[in-house]
Design a protein around this motif. Structure first.
Motif, PDB file in Angstrom:
ATOM      1  N   TYR A 269      33.720  38.780  25.330  1.00 25.18           N
ATOM      2  CA  TYR A 269      35.007  39.499  25.278  1.00 25.18           C
ATOM      3  C   TYR A 269      35.979  38.836  26.248  1.00 25.18           C
ATOM      4  CZ  TYR A 269      38.401  43.274  26.267  1.00 25.18           C
ATOM      5  OH  TYR A 269      39.545  44.005  26.470  1.00 25.18           O
ATOM      6  N   ILE A 270      37.122  38.403  25.701  1.00 25.62           N
ATOM      7  CA  ILE A 270      38.184  37.857  26.558  1.00 25.62           C
ATOM      8  C   ILE A 270      39.309  38.878  26.579  1.00 25.62           C
ATOM      9  CG2 ILE A 270      39.783  35.928  26.949  1.00 25.62           C
ATOM     10  CD1 ILE A 270      37.706  34.466  24.928  1.00 25.62           C
ATOM     11  N   ALA A 271      39.410  39.594  27.682  1.00 25.57           N
ATOM     12  CA  ALA A 271      40.493  40.579  27.824  1.00 25.57           C
ATOM     13  C   ALA A 271      41.759  39.819  28.203  1.00 25.57           C
ATOM     14  CB  ALA A 271      40.127  41.600  28.901  1.00 25.57           C
ATOM     15  N   GLY A 272      42.814  39.980  27.408  1.00 21.60           N
ATOM     16  CA  GLY A 272      44.063  39.245  27.662  1.00 21.60           C
ATOM     17  C   GLY A 272      44.076  37.887  26.983  1.00 21.60           C
TER      18      GLY A 272
ATOM     19  N   HIS B   9      46.970  44.117  23.564  1.00 20.59           N
ATOM     20  CA  HIS B   9      47.350  45.293  24.360  1.00 20.59           C
ATOM     21  C   HIS B   9      47.616  46.479  23.431  1.00 20.59           C
ATOM     22  CE1 HIS B   9      50.204  46.794  27.821  1.00 20.59           C
ATOM     23  NE2 HIS B   9      49.484  47.755  27.332  1.00 20.59           N
ATOM     24  N   LYS B  10      48.288  46.196  22.308  1.00 22.75           N
ATOM     25  CA  LYS B  10      48.624  47.262  21.352  1.00 22.75           C
ATOM     26  C   LYS B  10      47.357  47.861  20.731  1.00 22.75           C
ATOM     27  CE  LYS B  10      52.243  48.006  17.969  1.00 22.75           C
ATOM     28  NZ  LYS B  10      53.026  47.409  16.908  1.00 22.75           N
ATOM     29  N   GLU B  11      46.381  47.016  20.471  1.00 25.59           N
ATOM     30  CA  GLU B  11      45.146  47.506  19.839  1.00 25.59           C
ATOM     31  C   GLU B  11      44.262  48.280  20.814  1.00 25.59           C
ATOM     32  OE1 GLU B  11      44.784  43.742  16.704  1.00 25.59           O
ATOM     33  OE2 GLU B  11      43.715  43.708  18.608  1.00 25.59           O
ATOM     34  N   LEU B  12      44.271  47.867  22.078  1.00 29.58           N
ATOM     35  CA  LEU B  12      43.442  48.537  23.090  1.00 29.58           C
ATOM     36  C   LEU B  12      44.184  48.506  24.424  1.00 29.58           C
ATOM     37  CD1 LEU B  12      40.738  49.760  24.121  1.00 29.58           C
ATOM     38  CD2 LEU B  12      39.943  47.420  24.524  1.00 29.58           C
ATOM     39  N   ASP B  13      44.643  49.667  24.837  1.00 34.78           N
ATOM     40  CA  ASP B  13      45.320  49.759  26.137  1.00 34.78           C
ATOM     41  C   ASP B  13      44.238  49.898  27.207  1.00 34.78           C
ATOM     42  OD1 ASP B  13      46.717  50.282  28.401  1.00 34.78           O
ATOM     43  OD2 ASP B  13      47.877  51.950  27.588  1.00 34.78           O
ATOM     44  N   LEU B  14      44.072  48.876  27.998  1.00 34.67           N
ATOM     45  CA  LEU B  14      42.969  48.864  28.974  1.00 34.67           C
ATOM     46  C   LEU B  14      43.190  49.840  30.128  1.00 34.67           C
ATOM     47  CD1 LEU B  14      42.258  45.016  28.993  1.00 34.67           C
ATOM     48  CD2 LEU B  14      40.812  46.795  28.007  1.00 34.67           C
ATOM     49  N   THR B  15      44.368  50.452  30.207  1.00 34.31           N
ATOM     50  CA  THR B  15      44.542  51.500  31.228  1.00 34.31           C
ATOM     51  C   THR B  15      43.964  52.834  30.746  1.00 34.31           C
ATOM     52  OG1 THR B  15      46.736  52.226  30.471  1.00 34.31           O
ATOM     53  CG2 THR B  15      46.696  50.440  32.073  1.00 34.31           C
TER      54      THR B  15
END
Ligand code: NDP
Ligand code: F7E
Length: 360
Positions: free
Chosen positions: A8-11, A37-43
């Motif tokens: 998994y590469i976040a960003g 970011h739109k598909e998965l908001d990591l916050t």
């Protein structure tokens, strides 16, 4: 990492994440998980927990963060500390919960004290006060380092923290308010050169790609003149004057993003967190590794280098109402060199490469 390991590469669309994905593909890895970011908001803690439960990545590169230059960091202080703490808390914790084999957390050299001895060794962390312009971002990054260290020591995880110097390359942010210095100067000088050559096609194309305050290439010339003027690209009596923020005296170190990605993949392939010890101190801390070139340049000299590289002929002026930030932050990359990795692209070559990418 096995070539078919699930990574998994976040960003993955950002400056560093895109370079990591490219590097891994070139090395024969094929099993990637990505989310915009739109598909998965990591916050969003619940969404991140669901994502890890359903995707079960084996390896994670955490290259998603709220990132920006000196003015963005200083202006959106609340956003920078909140978003970065949330993103890293969620991803690091879920990586532990779901038994991720190895994870890499990306920090930044702004974690070191404002008046840090130079060059900055890993064990200078938490020895003095931070630079104020990016203190919220730096505090979040320090929390990330310490979270990885604490989880490694308590839970036996294998989380590596790396502290890159200022980075630049393809897929960087070229917004003139929020970006870092190198992409900002590339774009400003590109527009300055177009203005002095009366090359309106180039100016309109640039604004179509990335409007400034909503002004795109279809705007009237007067509107375009006024927005360029506001961002420090000013035409007066047939000469273009270009604004450099601050005094031009701060020193910065720059690393090509694809070299940065190569260092990240090298460490994930070859090293475990235990290699990250700061062995040169009596007190062994299991914290992080610097990623840099060990060479820096004054901002005014960087501006001159970019000017010559692009062929902009106007004049540069310094706006001391804008912050300088820390005066020097040169990494000591000897630990990384000792582990067997060194950068390949120098600044001059990198500036040419990024300008070629930008104009394409
Ligand atoms: N650039 C630099 O000079 C330096 C960067 N670093 C660190 O390196 C890492 C990568 O930075 P860089 O590549 O420059 O950053 P970019 O701004 O280029 O990319 C950041 C990425 O993070 C994603 N992202 C941001 N917020 C969220 C969120 N809430 N949820 C999901 N995804 C999110 C974005 O997704 P999307 O594309 O979908 O919008 C984007 O892909 C960061 O940790 C940064 O702190 C460290 C030192 C210097
Ligand atoms: C990577 C690092 O990036 C940030 O720190 P920074 O290095 O201070 O950021 P910067 O790239 O924006 O500026 C470097 C220097 O350059 C000068 N400068 C001149 N002219 C422009 C200009 O046009 N734009 C910008 N942005 N800076 C300019 C500017 O005034 C400063 O003296 C941290 O907040 C933090 O995010 C972090 O870790």
């Amino acid at each position: 990492m096995k070539k078919d390991a699930k990574i998994y590469i976040a960003g993955h669309r950002g400056l560093v994440g895109s370079a990591i994905l490219k590097n891994l593909k070139a090395k024969g890895y094929s099993n990637f998980v990505t989310r915009t970011h739109k598909e998965l908001d990591l916050t969003d803690s619940t969404a991140v927990a669901h994502f890890f439960t359903s995707e079960k990545p084996e390896y994670v590169f955490l290259a998603a963060a709220k990132v920006g230059g000196i003015v963005a960091n200083n202006t959106y202080r609340g956003d920078f500390i909140y978003a970065n703490l949330m993103i890293q808390n969620n991803v690091i914790h879920q990586a532990y919960v779901h038994g991720v084999k190895k994870m890499m957390f990306l920090g930044s050299t702004c974690i070191y004290p404002k008046n840090c001895p130079q060059p900055m060794k890993e064990d200078y962390l938490l020895t003095d006060v931070l630079e104020y312009t990016n203190e919220p971002y730096a505090i979040a990054k320090i929390a990330g380092i310490k979270m990885c260290e604490s989880y490694n020591l308590q839970y036996g995880t294998n989380f590596i923290s790396v502290m890159p110097t200022n980075l630049y390359g393809p897929n960087d942010n070229f917004d003139l308010e929020k970006s870092h210095v190198l992409p900002a100067l590339i774009r400003k000088m590109h527009l300055g050169k177009a203005l002095e050559n009366n090359d309106w096609d180039a100016i309109r194309k640039d604004l179509d790609q990335l409007p400034i305050e909503g002004v795109d290439g279809s705007a009237d010339k007067d509107v375009i003149y006024s927005v360029l003027d506001k961002y420090g690209i000013q035409q007066k009596e047939d000469k273009v004057h270009l604004e450099i923020w601050g005094t031009g005296n701060p020193m910065r170190e720059f690393l090509w993003s694809e070299d940065m990605a190569d260092a990240c993949v090298f460490l994930m392939e070859n090293r475990d967190f235990a290699d990250c010890y700061a062995n040169d101190t009596k007190e062994i801390r299991n914290t992080h590794i610097n990623i840099g070139t060990g060479e820096d340049i004054a901002i005014k000299d960087l501006a001159q280098l970019i000017k010559e590289s692009i062929g902009f002929k106007g004049t540069l002026f310094f706006n001391t109402d804008k912050p300088d930030g820390t005066m020097k932050k040169l990494t000591d990359p000897s630990k990384l060199h000792g582990l067997g990795w060194k950068h390949t692209i120098g600044l001059q070559e990198g500036v040419q490469k990024v300008y070629a990418w930008y104009t394409k």
